[in-house]
Design a protein around this motif. Sequence first.
Motif, PDB file in Angstrom:
ATOM      1  N   ASP A 143       0.820  -1.215   0.000  1.00  0.00           N
ATOM      2  CA  ASP A 143       0.000   0.000   0.000  1.00  0.00           C
ATOM      3  C   ASP A 143       0.848   1.257   0.000  1.00  0.00           C
ATOM      4  N   TRP A 144       1.995   1.189   0.651  1.00  0.00           N
ATOM      5  CA  TRP A 144       2.880   2.349   0.730  1.00  0.00           C
ATOM      6  C   TRP A 144       3.855   2.397  -0.453  1.00  0.00           C
ATOM      7  N   GLY A 145       3.733   1.462  -1.377  1.00  0.00           N
ATOM      8  CA  GLY A 145       4.614   1.454  -2.549  1.00  0.00           C
ATOM      9  C   GLY A 145       6.061   1.161  -2.195  1.00  0.00           C
ATOM     10  N   VAL A 146       6.263   0.394  -1.135  1.00  0.00           N
ATOM     11  CA  VAL A 146       7.619   0.058  -0.709  1.00  0.00           C
ATOM     12  C   VAL A 146       8.172  -1.015  -1.637  1.00  0.00           C
ATOM     13  N   TYR A 147       9.403  -0.837  -2.116  1.00  0.00           N
ATOM     14  CA  TYR A 147       9.983  -1.889  -2.945  1.00  0.00           C
ATOM     15  C   TYR A 147      11.363  -2.316  -2.473  1.00  0.00           C
ATOM     16  N   GLY A 148      11.967  -1.586  -1.550  1.00  0.00           N
ATOM     17  CA  GLY A 148      13.265  -2.016  -1.048  1.00  0.00           C
ATOM     18  C   GLY A 148      13.561  -1.324   0.262  1.00  0.00           C
ATOM     19  N   ALA A 149      13.784  -2.096   1.313  1.00  0.00           N
ATOM     20  CA  ALA A 149      14.117  -1.485   2.601  1.00  0.00           C
ATOM     21  C   ALA A 149      15.602  -1.100   2.599  1.00  0.00           C
ATOM     22  N   PRO A 150      16.042  -0.104   3.353  1.00  0.00           N
ATOM     23  CA  PRO A 150      15.190   0.777   4.147  1.00  0.00           C
ATOM     24  C   PRO A 150      14.558   1.889   3.312  1.00  0.00           C
ATOM     25  N   GLU A 151      13.302   2.188   3.638  1.00  0.00           N
ATOM     26  CA  GLU A 151      12.623   3.332   3.044  1.00  0.00           C
ATOM     27  C   GLU A 151      12.045   4.164   4.184  1.00  0.00           C
ATOM     28  N   THR A 152      12.058   5.485   3.995  1.00  0.00           N
ATOM     29  CA  THR A 152      11.611   6.370   5.054  1.00  0.00           C
ATOM     30  C   THR A 152      10.632   7.396   4.501  1.00  0.00           C
ATOM     31  N   PHE A 153       9.462   7.495   5.139  1.00  0.00           N
ATOM     32  CA  PHE A 153       8.445   8.455   4.735  1.00  0.00           C
ATOM     33  C   PHE A 153       8.318   9.543   5.796  1.00  0.00           C
ATOM     34  N   LEU A 154       8.050  10.768   5.320  1.00  0.00           N
ATOM     35  CA  LEU A 154       7.708  11.856   6.231  1.00  0.00           C
ATOM     36  C   LEU A 154       6.238  12.192   6.005  1.00  0.00           C
ATOM     37  N   ILE A 155       5.450  12.152   7.085  1.00  0.00           N
ATOM     38  CA  ILE A 155       4.015  12.393   6.967  1.00  0.00           C
ATOM     39  C   ILE A 155       3.661  13.638   7.770  1.00  0.00           C
ATOM     40  N   GLY A 156       2.881  14.499   7.159  1.00  0.00           N
ATOM     41  CA  GLY A 156       2.522  15.777   7.784  1.00  0.00           C
ATOM     42  C   GLY A 156       1.311  15.651   8.688  1.00  0.00           C
ATOM     43  N   PRO A 157       0.986  16.734   9.420  1.00  0.00           N
ATOM     44  CA  PRO A 157      -0.142  16.733  10.351  1.00  0.00           C
ATOM     45  C   PRO A 157      -1.487  16.511   9.648  1.00  0.00           C
ATOM     46  N   ASP A 158      -1.541  16.827   8.339  1.00  0.00           N
ATOM     47  CA  ASP A 158      -2.793  16.609   7.599  1.00  0.00           C
ATOM     48  C   ASP A 158      -2.908  15.168   7.093  1.00  0.00           C
ATOM     49  N   GLY A 159      -1.930  14.329   7.474  1.00  0.00           N
ATOM     50  CA  GLY A 159      -1.990  12.925   7.075  1.00  0.00           C
ATOM     51  C   GLY A 159      -1.484  12.661   5.669  1.00  0.00           C
ATOM     52  N   LYS A 160      -0.881  13.681   5.042  1.00  0.00           N
ATOM     53  CA  LYS A 160      -0.362  13.489   3.688  1.00  0.00           C
ATOM     54  C   LYS A 160       1.138  13.200   3.718  1.00  0.00           C
ATOM     55  N   ILE A 161       1.596  12.423   2.744  1.00  0.00           N
ATOM     56  CA  ILE A 161       3.021  12.109   2.661  1.00  0.00           C
ATOM     57  C   ILE A 161       3.758  13.305   2.062  1.00  0.00           C
ATOM     58  N   ILE A 162       4.751  13.793   2.795  1.00  0.00           N
ATOM     59  CA  ILE A 162       5.485  14.973   2.359  1.00  0.00           C
ATOM     60  C   ILE A 162       6.707  14.571   1.552  1.00  0.00           C
ATOM     61  N   TYR A 163       7.376  13.506   1.975  1.00  0.00           N
ATOM     62  CA  TYR A 163       8.659  13.163   1.367  1.00  0.00           C
ATOM     63  C   TYR A 163       8.954  11.699   1.581  1.00  0.00           C
ATOM     64  N   LYS A 164       9.755  11.143   0.635  1.00  0.00           N
ATOM     65  CA  LYS A 164      10.160   9.741   0.774  1.00  0.00           C
ATOM     66  C   LYS A 164      11.643   9.624   0.456  1.00  0.00           C
ATOM     67  N   HIS A 165      12.344   8.902   1.310  1.00  0.00           N
ATOM     68  CA  HIS A 165      13.769   8.670   1.090  1.00  0.00           C
ATOM     69  C   HIS A 165      13.997   7.175   0.932  1.00  0.00           C
ATOM     70  N   ILE A 166      14.636   6.802  -0.190  1.00  0.00           N
ATOM     71  CA  ILE A 166      14.862   5.374  -0.469  1.00  0.00           C
ATOM     72  C   ILE A 166      16.354   5.101  -0.413  1.00  0.00           C
ATOM     73  N   ALA A 167      16.843   4.695   0.734  1.00  0.00           N
ATOM     74  CA  ALA A 167      18.266   4.380   0.967  1.00  0.00           C
ATOM     75  C   ALA A 167      18.473   4.509   2.463  1.00  0.00           C
TER      76      ALA A 167
END
Lengths: 152, 180
Positions: B130-154
């Motif tokens: 559901d989160w579109g993860v394809y390779g760990a480690p992956e890191t998401f930043l989620i804002g107070p409105d519940g939206k994904i702000i940023y994704k770091h893959i590494a």
Amino acid sequence: MSRLGFLRAGLVAVGIAFAGLGYAIDTERDFADPVLQARYEGITKELRCLVCQNETIADSNADLAIDLRREVHKMIADGKTDEEIKEFMLNRYGDFVLYKPRITGKTVILWGAPVLMLLFGVVAAGRFIRKRAEEADIPTETDQAGPEAGQS
Amino acid sequence: MWKFVVPFVLFIILGAFLWVGLNRDPSYVPSPLIGKPAPEFTLPSLQDPSYQVASKEMMGKTWILNVWGTWCGGCREEHPTWVAIAQQGTVPIIGLNWRDDNASAQEWLRQLGNPYAAVATDHDGRTAIDWGVYGAPETFLIGPDGKIIYKHIAPMTFDVWAKEFLPRIQAAQAGQGAQS
């Protein structure tokens, strides 16, 4: 049977022996209905495994590919259409997940570039050939004129 | 004149494309989820499987979702960074333990330290899809409105944290302050 014939038969036998390996990856799930099975095989061959980017999820042994095959299987069993399944993947993984990306604003260059390059090549080749033909005309005239001039 | 200029310009354009291509990471796949509502999950906690970790509880907060597993080399590499970041206490870090078994994951946290406010266990990998993860480690930043702000893959580094995450966290928290 000649020696070459034996060799050929041997190669065919080896080929048949290894042919099964190509189907060995996805063994865990099968539909009883051949239509559903064909759809399942079709879709899993169109989806890219993002861990091992040059394989489809049908061909890959990666854990993620196994999970995605399970999801595709479940969605087909639930009666989802091919479009809905692709939409599910696109919403999560983006255009890159499809081996045949859809035509959108972002992918229009991808689809359009070969056509543009072909057109460019045709125009360039056409101009080149015409020019060569024009240039070739002039020397033949002078060639003919040359010896004649020399003879007279 | 054109005979030389046109091929030269074409060469420069082709060269520019190839040069840019050389410096891009082919394993990086941009996420279509940036700017969209974070997919919800309710999963058993790693420490106490009878307790459910629900993403809804994070609504109104700026938070991090870090996808990891004990089978993942990059996760071991980034783990000390997370422990240090957690000590600063900037934002809560939620772990998503992906396709792992609880015993090894608990052992890992005992040995290497636990930077996570909570760890959700995704044994069958359904939430990761559901989160579109394809390779760990992956890191998401989620804002107070519940939206994904940023994704770091590494693996996370202090450099990436300072450059990509902290400014976005501050912006998200400032926006929240202005609203309330």
